[in-house]
Design a protein around this motif. Sequence first.
Motif, PDB file in Angstrom:
ATOM      1  N   ASN A 145       0.792  -1.209  -0.041  1.00  0.00           N
ATOM      2  CA  ASN A 145      -0.070   0.084  -0.003  1.00  0.00           C
ATOM      3  C   ASN A 145       0.817   1.443   0.014  1.00  0.00           C
ATOM      4  N   ASP A 146       2.125   1.102   0.417  1.00  0.00           N
ATOM      5  CA  ASP A 146       2.876   2.261   0.520  1.00  0.00           C
ATOM      6  C   ASP A 146       4.321   1.687   0.266  1.00  0.00           C
ATOM      7  N   GLY A 147       5.342   3.066   0.233  1.00  0.00           N
ATOM      8  CA  GLY A 147       6.907   2.570   0.301  1.00  0.00           C
ATOM      9  C   GLY A 147       7.425   1.666   1.291  1.00  0.00           C
ATOM     10  N   GLU A 148       6.948   1.924   2.507  1.00  0.00           N
ATOM     11  CA  GLU A 148       7.635   1.408   3.742  1.00  0.00           C
ATOM     12  C   GLU A 148       7.081  -0.170   3.768  1.00  0.00           C
ATOM     13  N   GLU A 149       6.079  -0.351   3.430  1.00  0.00           N
ATOM     14  CA  GLU A 149       5.386  -1.722   3.220  1.00  0.00           C
ATOM     15  C   GLU A 149       6.222  -2.626   1.867  1.00  0.00           C
ATOM     16  N   ALA A 150       6.264  -1.804   1.045  1.00  0.00           N
ATOM     17  CA  ALA A 150       6.905  -2.305  -0.197  1.00  0.00           C
ATOM     18  C   ALA A 150       8.419  -2.674   0.225  1.00  0.00           C
ATOM     19  N   TYR A 151       9.184  -1.832   0.998  1.00  0.00           N
ATOM     20  CA  TYR A 151      10.397  -2.370   1.323  1.00  0.00           C
ATOM     21  C   TYR A 151      10.531  -3.406   2.120  1.00  0.00           C
ATOM     22  N   LYS A 152       9.924  -3.632   2.925  1.00  0.00           N
ATOM     23  CA  LYS A 152       9.548  -4.858   3.964  1.00  0.00           C
ATOM     24  C   LYS A 152       9.306  -5.989   2.989  1.00  0.00           C
ATOM     25  N   LEU A 153       8.343  -6.101   2.126  1.00  0.00           N
ATOM     26  CA  LEU A 153       8.288  -7.224   1.121  1.00  0.00           C
ATOM     27  C   LEU A 153       9.509  -7.389   0.320  1.00  0.00           C
ATOM     28  N   PHE A 154      10.211  -6.201  -0.061  1.00  0.00           N
ATOM     29  CA  PHE A 154      11.339  -6.656  -0.668  1.00  0.00           C
ATOM     30  C   PHE A 154      12.248  -7.322   0.024  1.00  0.00           C
ATOM     31  N   LEU A 155      12.721  -7.070   1.413  1.00  0.00           N
ATOM     32  CA  LEU A 155      13.698  -7.566   2.045  1.00  0.00           C
ATOM     33  C   LEU A 155      13.198  -8.980   2.205  1.00  0.00           C
ATOM     34  N   GLN A 156      12.054  -9.396   2.300  1.00  0.00           N
ATOM     35  CA  GLN A 156      11.320 -10.501   2.655  1.00  0.00           C
ATOM     36  C   GLN A 156      11.469 -11.641   1.533  1.00  0.00           C
ATOM     37  N   HIS A 157      11.023 -10.988   0.361  1.00  0.00           N
ATOM     38  CA  HIS A 157      10.710 -12.048  -0.782  1.00  0.00           C
ATOM     39  C   HIS A 157      12.099 -11.772  -1.957  1.00  0.00           C
ATOM     40  N   LYS A 158      12.676 -10.779  -1.764  1.00  0.00           N
ATOM     41  CA  LYS A 158      13.592 -10.286  -3.077  1.00  0.00           C
ATOM     42  C   LYS A 158      12.930 -10.889  -4.472  1.00  0.00           C
ATOM     43  N   PRO A 159      11.973 -10.149  -4.726  1.00  0.00           N
ATOM     44  CA  PRO A 159      11.274 -10.447  -6.055  1.00  0.00           C
ATOM     45  C   PRO A 159      12.178  -9.900  -7.285  1.00  0.00           C
ATOM     46  N   ASP A 160      11.852 -10.573  -8.433  1.00  0.00           N
ATOM     47  CA  ASP A 160      12.497 -10.419  -9.497  1.00  0.00           C
ATOM     48  C   ASP A 160      12.458  -8.921 -10.292  1.00  0.00           C
ATOM     49  N   LEU A 161      11.351  -8.634  -9.839  1.00  0.00           N
ATOM     50  CA  LEU A 161      10.816  -6.992 -10.204  1.00  0.00           C
ATOM     51  C   LEU A 161      10.228  -6.323  -9.397  1.00  0.00           C
ATOM     52  N   ILE A 162      10.137  -4.995  -9.502  1.00  0.00           N
ATOM     53  CA  ILE A 162       9.666  -3.992  -8.532  1.00  0.00           C
ATOM     54  C   ILE A 162       8.782  -3.060  -9.346  1.00  0.00           C
ATOM     55  N   ILE A 163       7.570  -2.826  -9.219  1.00  0.00           N
ATOM     56  CA  ILE A 163       6.789  -1.883 -10.111  1.00  0.00           C
ATOM     57  C   ILE A 163       6.230  -0.918  -8.862  1.00  0.00           C
ATOM     58  N   THR A 164       6.622   0.371  -9.045  1.00  0.00           N
ATOM     59  CA  THR A 164       6.160   1.067  -7.881  1.00  0.00           C
ATOM     60  C   THR A 164       5.788   2.422  -8.416  1.00  0.00           C
ATOM     61  N   ASP A 165       4.405   2.995  -8.001  1.00  0.00           N
ATOM     62  CA  ASP A 165       4.160   4.290  -7.930  1.00  0.00           C
ATOM     63  C   ASP A 165       4.975   5.299  -7.460  1.00  0.00           C
ATOM     64  N   ILE A 166       5.451   6.442  -7.998  1.00  0.00           N
ATOM     65  CA  ILE A 166       6.454   7.430  -7.742  1.00  0.00           C
ATOM     66  C   ILE A 166       6.015   8.253  -6.557  1.00  0.00           C
ATOM     67  N   LYS A 167       4.709   8.463  -6.284  1.00  0.00           N
ATOM     68  CA  LYS A 167       4.331   9.323  -5.085  1.00  0.00           C
ATOM     69  C   LYS A 167       3.421   8.416  -4.355  1.00  0.00           C
ATOM     70  N   MET A 168       4.153   8.107  -3.022  1.00  0.00           N
ATOM     71  CA  MET A 168       3.403   7.294  -1.989  1.00  0.00           C
ATOM     72  C   MET A 168       3.603   7.862  -0.688  1.00  0.00           C
ATOM     73  N   PRO A 169       2.828   7.476   0.387  1.00  0.00           N
ATOM     74  CA  PRO A 169       2.930   7.723   1.796  1.00  0.00           C
ATOM     75  C   PRO A 169       4.280   7.118   2.385  1.00  0.00           C
ATOM     76  N   HIS A 170       4.843   7.596   3.315  1.00  0.00           N
ATOM     77  CA  HIS A 170       5.868   7.203   4.037  1.00  0.00           C
ATOM     78  C   HIS A 170       7.122   7.027   3.274  1.00  0.00           C
ATOM     79  N   LEU A 171       7.451   6.469   1.917  1.00  0.00           N
ATOM     80  CA  LEU A 171       8.307   6.339   1.424  1.00  0.00           C
ATOM     81  C   LEU A 171       7.877   6.557  -0.241  1.00  0.00           C
TER      82      LEU A 171
END
Length: 224
Positions: free
Chosen positions: A42-68
Motif C-alpha cells: 500500500n505504500d513505500g515502507e510496506e513495499a521495502y519490507k516485502l522486498f527484504l522478505q521475498h527478494k522479487p525479480d521485478l519491482i513496479i512502484t508508483d512514484i508518489k506514495m505515503p511514508h516512502l
Amino acid sequence: MDEKMLKKLAQYRVLYAEDEVGVRKNVNELLSLLFKEVYLANDGEEAYKLFLQHKPDLIITDIKMPHLSGIELTKKIRESDSKAHVIIITAYTEVDFMLEAIELSLLRYIVKPITETKLFDALEKFLQSKDKAHLQEIAVEWYYDSMQKMITHKNEIYELTKKEAKLIELLLEKDSIITYEEIEQYLWESEYMSLNALRLMIKNLRKKLPEGTLKNIQGIGYRL
C-alpha cells in the motif's frame, strides 16, 4: 505479448506498490495472470519490507506514495541490490521526481494512466534485461546461457549435457587454465574420470563451440 514471453514471465515474481486502491486492484488482476507470485504493498515502507522478505525479480512502484516515495524506495533497494529491476509509474506533472530518478538506473517509466500496452512494453524490457543478465559471451556472436544451459549462435541453439555446462561455467568463472584434476573434482565429483571419458566429452563439446575456442594445454588441462 506472445506465448514465449508469457511463459518467461510465469517464472518470475513481482512486487507492486501503489497507494490508490482502485488502481492497485486493477493492475494486480493483470499481474496475477502473468507472474508466478505478486506481492502487493500500500505504500513505500510496506513495499521495502516485502522486498527484504521475498527478494522479487521485478519491482513496479508508483512514484508518489505515503511514508516512502517510489524514488526513496528505489534508493533503499539499491543499497543492498544495485541490479534490482525497477519500473516506476509516474505522471507528467512529477518532473522534480523524475529528475531525481535519472541516477537510479531504472528499467522503465510508465506514464499514467496505466494501459495494457504500456505495461506490456515495460515487461518486455524487463524480459530483455533478464535474458542479457544470464548470457555470457564466448566468442563474437556466441553466448553461453546459464539459465537454459545451452550455447547460442545467432538463430542456432546447442543444448549442453550437465558436465558440458559445468565445464563451460568453470572456464568462464576462472578465466584461466582448468587442470585435469579440477575437471575431475568438479565434474565427476566422487567418481573416477577416465581419459577416454574426458576426451569424448571434450570432442562432443567442441562440436557446439566455434572452432579453436576450447584449447588443450598439453599435460595441464583446458582453457577458453
